[in-house]
Design an enzyme around this catalytic site. Structure first.
Site, PDB file in Angstrom:
ATOM      1  N   CYS A 136       0.834  -1.207   0.000  1.00 50.06           N
ATOM      2  CA  CYS A 136       0.000   0.000   0.000  1.00 50.06           C
ATOM      3  C   CYS A 136       0.869   1.258   0.000  1.00 50.06           C
ATOM      4  CB  CYS A 136      -0.962  -0.010   1.176  1.00 50.06           C
ATOM      5  SG  CYS A 136      -0.161  -0.206   2.762  1.00 50.06           S
ATOM      6  N   THR A 137       1.998   1.182   0.719  1.00 53.83           N
ATOM      7  CA  THR A 137       2.918   2.321   0.750  1.00 53.83           C
ATOM      8  C   THR A 137       3.496   2.554  -0.642  1.00 53.83           C
ATOM      9  OG1 THR A 137       3.511   1.733   2.999  1.00 53.83           O
ATOM     10  CG2 THR A 137       4.986   3.244   1.865  1.00 53.83           C
TER      11      THR A 137
END
Ligand SMILES: [Zn+2]
Length: 459
Positions: free
Chosen positions: A233-234
């Site tokens: 997600c980062t």
């Protein structure tokens, strides 16, 4: 006033020394050669072992009998070979599967530009053998997995200077497999101490493992962080570091845009590939106002390069060679049993006793339980074996006896078998006709031995 140097006198001393070496050319000895070593072996001191007895036999043992195996002839390996050879060890074998790359030359000091492309084990051995009279290093340009029990059993001590956790675990497993148990008690003669050194940038560790007696590599597996991976997600939505941008391009853009054709894998050694990733990473970084993406960093992230620091290798190898000396001579108490070293900021070392894990999958002799519901899929078992912090397997092969027949449930390493067994992954344990309490055998690259698990059904 100091007397002026007398060149004549100096030269005669050199001649004298050379003559002594010449005279004793057969034994390769010269007067006073082992003075520094005998000081440790032939007189007691405040740090000597409680059972220490001064003896001239210790030196004889180091020089003539003691057989050491060094695993790895890279950054740590070069240091280890030099340290051991100069400490009086003369029967040394070294195993390394790599050849010399030009980027090794800044710290792997036994290698020269002319050696690039040659096997590390061979060049390192030749160097030590020509430089340290009487020392005999035997090279093995091989994988550790290509040598068998008979080979490993011949050594008194094994020292590892590796950068791979899988290879470390395999070596640990091999030495555990050599243990001989009599009525549940280890025959001390079957224990081969393992001295393990590891470095990463400015950090390092040295540890002493008595297989079966003290914490082994797998007992402390939780100490090794999994490969540095950033959360997806980062990478995908909120990058903060230049590394996040490079990972985005490597993991998401490369397979999507296939810049060098369909199915062409990203090659960290291909400058055109790296250039492409670098340019896209710069664009990504600009979008999020992130600075610090460079070509060098791009290659570092793509190739998972951990910067190697020569001085860290020197410190850790020295600590390991000291432990070999202590154990081989019995003159000093060995490290108990794990030393960490860190000079990122100032200098810090710390020693603690890593404890043997009661249910260690490698050294406890206790089959581990696998708790799953009969409706769990085989894929879940596979995920557990690879993701559990205490197992961290790489490509487990699972077999079990089903209705009296030995059956391969899943095997990844052989393409044809993988294809044949892949459908099993989506079947439940019940569908695979596995029963509560039955044994499941798992083979993996992290160990030379097949591991037995007991399947325990949960309701
Ligand atoms: Zn263990």
């Amino acid at each position: 006033m100091a007397e002026p140097d007398e060149p004549g006198k100096k030269r005669s001393r050199v001649v004298e020394l050379t003559e002594k070496m010449m005279v004793d050319g057969v034994t390769c000895e010269w007067a006073g050669r082992w003075n520094h070593i005998t000081k440790f072996l032939e007189r007691p001191g405040p740090f000597t072992h409680p059972d220490f007895e001064a003896s001239t036999q210790s030196l004889k043992f180091l020089l003539e009998t003691c057989k050491i195996l060094v695993i790895g002839a890279g950054g740590l390996g070069c240091e280890l070979l030099k340290d051991l050879a100069l400490s009086g060890f003369r029967n040394i074998h070294v195993v390394d599967m790599d050849t010399i790359d030009v980027s090794n030359l800044n710290r792997q000091f036994l290698f020269r530009p002319k050696d690039v492309g040659q096997p590390k084990a061979k060049v390192a051995s030749d160097y030590i053998n020509s430089r340290v009279p009487g020392c005999c290093v035997v090279p093995h340009f091989k994988k550790i997995q290509d040598l068998d029990e008979t080979f490993y059993r011949q050594f008194h001590i094994v020292v590892c200077g590796l950068d791979s956790i899988v290879a470390r675990r395999w070596m640990n497993g091999m030495l555990l497999s050599l243990l001989v148990y009599e009525d549940g008690i280890i025959n001390p003669g079957s224990i081969i101490p393992l001295i393990d050194g590891g470095t990463e940038g400015f950090k390092g560790n040295a540890r002493v493992i008595l297989p079966g007696m003290t914490a082994c590599i797998d007992c402390t597996l939780e100490l090794y962080p999994p490969q540095i991976n950033f959360p997806m997600c980062t990478i995908a939505t909120m990058p903060r570091l230049p590394e996040h941008c490079i990972e985005y391009v490597r993991m998401l853009l490369w397979p999507k845009e296939t810049p060098f054709g369909d199915g062409v894998a990203l090659d960290g050694d291909d400058p055109e590939h790296i250039q492409w990733v670098y340019q896209r990473s710069l664009e990504r970084a600009a979008e999020f106002n992130i600075t610090g993406v460079t070509y060098r960093l791009t290659q570092g992230v793509v190739k998972r390069i951990i910067p190697a620091v020569a001085s860290t290798n020197a410190v850790i190898a020295a600590a390991c060679a000291t432990e070999v000396f202590k154990i081989a001579s019995s003159a000093y108490v060995p490290l108990n049993n794990y030393m960490v070293f860190n000079d990122v900021d100032g200098l810090y070392t710390y020693t603690f006793e890593a404890e043997q894990k009661e249910n260690c999958s490698a050294c406890s002799q206790i089959p581990l339980d696998l708790h799953f519901s009969p409706s769990s899929k085989l894929q879940e078992v596979l995920d557990y074996l690879t993701e559990s912090a205490s197992l961290q397997m790489k490509s487990p092969a699972i077999t079990a006896t089903v209705k009296g027949k030995n059956k391969t449930l899943y095997l990844q390493s052989v393409a044809s078998i993988e294809q044949r067994t892949r459908p099993n992954l989506s079947k439940t344990l019940k569908e695979l006709e596995l029963t509560d309490g039955q044994e499941v055998a798992v083979a993996d690259v992290t160990t030379p031995q097949t591991m037995l698990f007991r399947l325990c059904f949960t309701s």
